[in-house]
Design an enzyme around this catalytic site. Sequence first.
Site, short mmCIF file in Angstrom:
data_model
loop_
_atom_site.label_atom_id
_atom_site.label_comp_id
_atom_site.label_asym_id
_atom_site.label_seq_id
_atom_site.Cartn_x
_atom_site.Cartn_y
_atom_site.Cartn_z
N ASN A 166 0.85 -1.18 0.00
CA ASN A 166 0.00 0.00 0.00
C ASN A 166 0.90 1.24 0.00
OD1 ASN A 166 -1.51 2.28 0.97
ND2 ASN A 166 -3.06 0.90 1.81
N LYS A 215 0.27 3.91 2.72
CA LYS A 215 0.70 3.42 4.04
C LYS A 215 2.23 3.48 4.15
CE LYS A 215 -1.61 -0.09 5.86
NZ LYS A 215 -2.05 -1.46 6.22
N ASP A 265 -1.06 -3.79 10.60
CA ASP A 265 -2.43 -4.15 10.24
C ASP A 265 -3.32 -3.16 10.95
OD1 ASP A 265 -4.00 -5.89 8.56
OD2 ASP A 265 -4.97 -6.58 10.39
N SER A 266 -4.21 -2.56 10.20
CA SER A 266 -5.02 -1.50 10.77
C SER A 266 -6.38 -1.47 10.12
CB SER A 266 -4.31 -0.15 10.58
OG SER A 266 -3.88 0.00 9.25
N GLY A 324 -7.97 5.61 2.26
CA GLY A 324 -8.88 4.76 3.01
C GLY A 324 -10.10 5.53 3.48
N TYR A 325 -10.38 5.41 4.78
CA TYR A 325 -11.58 6.03 5.37
C TYR A 325 -11.32 7.45 5.86
CZ TYR A 325 -13.38 1.27 5.21
OH TYR A 325 -13.79 0.03 4.78
N ASP A 326 -10.14 8.02 5.56
CA ASP A 326 -9.80 9.36 6.05
C ASP A 326 -10.86 10.42 5.74
OD1 ASP A 326 -7.47 8.54 7.29
OD2 ASP A 326 -6.15 9.16 5.65
N LYS A 385 -1.26 14.70 10.58
CA LYS A 385 -1.79 13.34 10.67
C LYS A 385 -0.70 12.37 11.12
CE LYS A 385 -3.88 9.50 8.24
NZ LYS A 385 -4.02 8.78 6.97
N ARG A 443 -1.59 5.09 13.43
CA ARG A 443 -0.33 4.52 12.90
C ARG A 443 0.87 5.26 13.50
NH1 ARG A 443 -1.85 4.45 8.07
NH2 ARG A 443 -2.61 2.32 8.26
#
Length: 196
Positions: free
Chosen positions: A11, A14, A70-71, A156-158, A178, A184
Amino acid sequence: MAHKIVLASNNAAKLREIQAVVDKQRYQLIAQSELQIGEVAETGTTFVENAIIKARHAALQCGLGALADDSGIEVDALQGAPGIYSARYAGGHASDASNNEKLLAELQGVPDHERTARFQCVIVYLRHARDPVPILCQGTWEGRILQEPAGCNGFGYDPLFFVPSHDCSSAQLDPAEKNRISHRAQALQKLMLKLG
Protein backbone atom coordinates in the site's frame (compact mmCIF):
# COMPACT_ATOMS: atom_id res chain seq x y z
CA MET A 1 24.93 2.72 8.74
CA ALA A 2 21.14 2.42 8.77
CA HIS A 3 19.68 -0.97 9.70
CA LYS A 4 17.74 -2.51 6.77
CA ILE A 5 14.16 -3.61 7.43
CA VAL A 6 11.65 -4.89 4.89
CA LEU A 7 8.28 -3.15 5.06
CA ALA A 8 5.59 -5.80 4.57
CA SER A 9 3.03 -3.77 2.62
CA ASN A 10 2.23 -2.94 -1.00
CA ASN A 11 0.00 0.00 0.00
CA ALA A 12 1.89 3.06 -1.29
CA ALA A 13 0.02 5.52 0.95
CA LYS A 14 0.70 3.42 4.04
CA LEU A 15 4.38 3.14 3.06
CA ARG A 16 4.65 6.95 2.82
CA GLU A 17 3.10 7.42 6.26
CA ILE A 18 5.37 4.85 7.89
CA GLN A 19 8.49 6.25 6.22
CA ALA A 20 7.58 9.75 7.42
CA VAL A 21 7.66 8.63 11.07
CA VAL A 22 10.56 6.14 11.15
CA ASP A 23 14.05 7.43 12.06
CA LYS A 24 15.82 7.38 8.67
CA GLN A 25 19.24 7.77 10.29
CA ARG A 26 18.84 4.44 12.06
CA TYR A 27 16.50 2.44 9.82
CA GLN A 28 16.36 1.96 6.06
CA LEU A 29 12.91 0.69 5.12
CA ILE A 30 12.72 -1.34 1.93
CA ALA A 31 9.25 -1.91 0.49
CA GLN A 32 8.60 -5.62 -0.08
CA SER A 33 7.69 -4.84 -3.70
CA GLU A 34 11.29 -3.68 -4.29
CA LEU A 35 12.37 -7.21 -3.34
CA GLN A 36 9.68 -8.84 -5.51
CA ILE A 37 7.84 -10.12 -2.43
CA GLY A 38 4.13 -10.58 -3.07
CA GLU A 39 1.29 -10.16 -0.61
CA VAL A 40 0.20 -12.99 1.67
CA ALA A 41 -3.37 -13.96 2.55
CA GLU A 42 -4.49 -12.25 5.77
CA THR A 43 -6.09 -15.27 7.42
CA GLY A 44 -5.94 -14.05 11.02
CA THR A 45 -8.95 -13.06 13.08
CA THR A 46 -7.27 -10.05 14.74
CA PHE A 47 -5.07 -7.13 13.74
CA VAL A 48 -2.24 -8.75 15.74
CA GLU A 49 -2.46 -12.07 13.89
CA ASN A 50 -2.59 -10.42 10.46
CA ALA A 51 0.37 -8.14 11.20
CA ILE A 52 2.46 -11.13 12.33
CA ILE A 53 1.45 -13.15 9.24
CA LYS A 54 2.54 -10.28 6.95
CA ALA A 55 5.83 -9.61 8.78
CA ARG A 56 6.80 -13.29 8.96
CA HIS A 57 6.02 -13.83 5.26
CA ALA A 58 8.22 -10.88 4.22
CA ALA A 59 11.07 -11.89 6.54
CA LEU A 60 11.01 -15.49 5.25
CA GLN A 61 11.25 -14.28 1.65
CA CYS A 62 14.27 -12.00 2.06
CA GLY A 63 16.16 -12.86 5.25
CA LEU A 64 15.82 -9.35 6.71
CA GLY A 65 13.96 -8.16 9.78
CA ALA A 66 10.40 -7.12 8.90
CA LEU A 67 7.93 -4.46 9.90
CA ALA A 68 4.21 -4.91 9.25
CA ASP A 69 1.12 -2.89 10.04
CA ASP A 70 -2.43 -4.15 10.24
CA SER A 71 -5.02 -1.50 10.77
CA GLY A 72 -8.63 -0.64 10.22
CA ILE A 73 -11.64 1.25 11.45
CA GLU A 74 -14.13 0.07 14.07
CA VAL A 75 -17.60 1.62 14.07
CA ASP A 76 -19.60 1.20 17.27
CA ALA A 77 -23.02 1.28 15.55
CA LEU A 78 -21.82 -1.68 13.41
CA GLN A 79 -20.54 -3.73 16.38
CA GLY A 80 -16.93 -2.94 15.46
CA ALA A 81 -17.20 -3.55 11.70
CA PRO A 82 -15.48 -3.29 9.31
CA GLY A 83 -12.52 -3.96 11.68
CA ILE A 84 -9.93 -6.35 10.21
CA TYR A 85 -11.93 -6.37 6.97
CA SER A 86 -11.59 -2.58 6.47
CA ALA A 87 -9.51 -2.80 3.26
CA ARG A 88 -11.88 -5.33 1.70
CA TYR A 89 -15.18 -4.20 3.22
CA ALA A 90 -16.87 -3.82 -0.19
CA GLY A 91 -15.22 -6.95 -1.64
CA GLY A 92 -11.87 -8.62 -2.30
CA HIS A 93 -10.18 -5.86 -4.30
CA ALA A 94 -12.40 -2.97 -3.21
CA SER A 95 -11.35 0.64 -3.86
CA ASP A 96 -11.28 3.24 -1.09
CA ALA A 97 -14.31 4.89 -2.71
CA SER A 98 -16.38 1.67 -2.73
CA ASN A 99 -15.45 0.91 0.89
CA ASN A 100 -16.50 4.42 1.90
CA GLU A 101 -19.76 4.13 -0.03
CA LYS A 102 -20.58 0.85 1.71
CA LEU A 103 -19.82 2.32 5.14
CA LEU A 104 -22.08 5.31 4.48
CA ALA A 105 -24.86 2.99 3.25
CA GLU A 106 -24.58 0.83 6.38
CA LEU A 107 -24.85 3.94 8.58
CA GLN A 108 -27.73 5.56 6.69
CA GLY A 109 -30.15 7.10 9.18
CA VAL A 110 -27.73 6.75 12.14
CA PRO A 111 -27.47 10.13 13.91
CA ASP A 112 -24.11 11.85 14.46
CA HIS A 113 -23.89 11.05 18.18
CA GLU A 114 -24.20 7.30 17.44
CA ARG A 115 -21.51 7.30 14.72
CA THR A 116 -18.55 6.95 17.11
CA ALA A 117 -15.60 5.09 15.66
CA ARG A 118 -11.87 4.59 16.00
CA PHE A 119 -8.93 3.69 13.85
CA GLN A 120 -6.84 0.84 15.25
CA CYS A 121 -3.27 0.02 14.24
CA VAL A 122 -1.00 -2.82 15.29
CA ILE A 123 2.65 -2.62 14.22
CA VAL A 124 4.78 -5.77 14.42
CA TYR A 125 8.55 -5.94 14.18
CA LEU A 126 10.32 -9.28 13.71
CA ARG A 127 14.11 -9.33 14.06
CA HIS A 128 14.13 -12.38 11.76
CA ALA A 129 11.60 -14.81 10.27
CA ARG A 130 11.71 -17.22 13.24
CA ASP A 131 11.63 -14.49 15.90
CA PRO A 132 9.64 -16.08 18.78
CA VAL A 133 9.07 -12.73 20.52
CA PRO A 134 7.78 -10.17 18.00
CA ILE A 135 7.66 -6.58 19.18
CA LEU A 136 4.02 -5.41 19.10
CA CYS A 137 2.88 -1.80 19.38
CA GLN A 138 -0.68 -0.54 19.13
CA GLY A 139 -2.29 2.84 18.49
CA THR A 140 -5.93 3.97 18.71
CA TRP A 141 -7.43 7.16 17.24
CA GLU A 142 -10.94 8.09 18.41
CA GLY A 143 -13.45 9.99 16.28
CA ARG A 144 -16.74 9.52 14.46
CA ILE A 145 -18.04 8.86 10.96
CA LEU A 146 -19.25 11.85 8.97
CA GLN A 147 -22.45 11.84 6.90
CA GLU A 148 -20.43 12.50 3.72
CA PRO A 149 -16.75 12.60 2.69
CA ALA A 150 -14.66 15.73 3.34
CA GLY A 151 -11.08 16.51 2.30
CA CYS A 152 -8.66 15.05 -0.20
CA ASN A 153 -5.55 14.11 1.84
CA GLY A 154 -4.82 10.66 3.19
CA PHE A 155 -6.42 7.44 1.99
CA GLY A 156 -8.88 4.76 3.01
CA TYR A 157 -11.58 6.03 5.37
CA ASP A 158 -9.80 9.36 6.05
CA PRO A 159 -12.48 11.46 4.25
CA LEU A 160 -15.20 10.00 6.52
CA PHE A 161 -13.29 10.05 9.83
CA PHE A 162 -14.01 13.17 11.88
CA VAL A 163 -11.24 14.18 14.31
CA PRO A 164 -12.89 16.05 17.23
CA SER A 165 -9.62 17.59 18.50
CA HIS A 166 -9.08 19.31 15.14
CA ASP A 167 -12.75 19.81 14.10
CA CYS A 168 -12.18 18.33 10.64
CA SER A 169 -11.88 15.02 8.84
CA SER A 170 -8.61 13.10 8.78
CA ALA A 171 -8.45 13.86 5.04
CA GLN A 172 -8.53 17.61 5.82
CA LEU A 173 -5.50 17.41 8.11
CA ASP A 174 -2.08 18.47 6.93
CA PRO A 175 -0.19 15.18 6.28
CA ALA A 176 2.52 16.14 8.80
CA GLU A 177 -0.13 16.65 11.50
CA LYS A 178 -1.79 13.34 10.67
CA ASN A 179 1.62 11.65 10.94
CA ARG A 180 1.93 13.14 14.43
CA ILE A 181 -1.43 12.10 15.91
CA SER A 182 -2.87 9.14 13.97
CA HIS A 183 -3.25 5.55 15.14
CA ARG A 184 -0.33 4.52 12.90
CA ALA A 185 1.85 7.37 14.18
CA GLN A 186 1.12 6.40 17.79
CA ALA A 187 2.06 2.76 17.17
CA LEU A 188 5.24 3.69 15.28
CA GLN A 189 6.33 6.18 17.94
CA LYS A 190 5.99 3.42 20.56
CA LEU A 191 8.01 1.06 18.35
CA MET A 192 10.83 3.59 17.89
CA LEU A 193 11.03 3.92 21.69
CA LYS A 194 11.12 0.14 22.16
CA LEU A 195 13.83 -0.29 19.54
CA GLY A 196 15.84 2.35 21.41
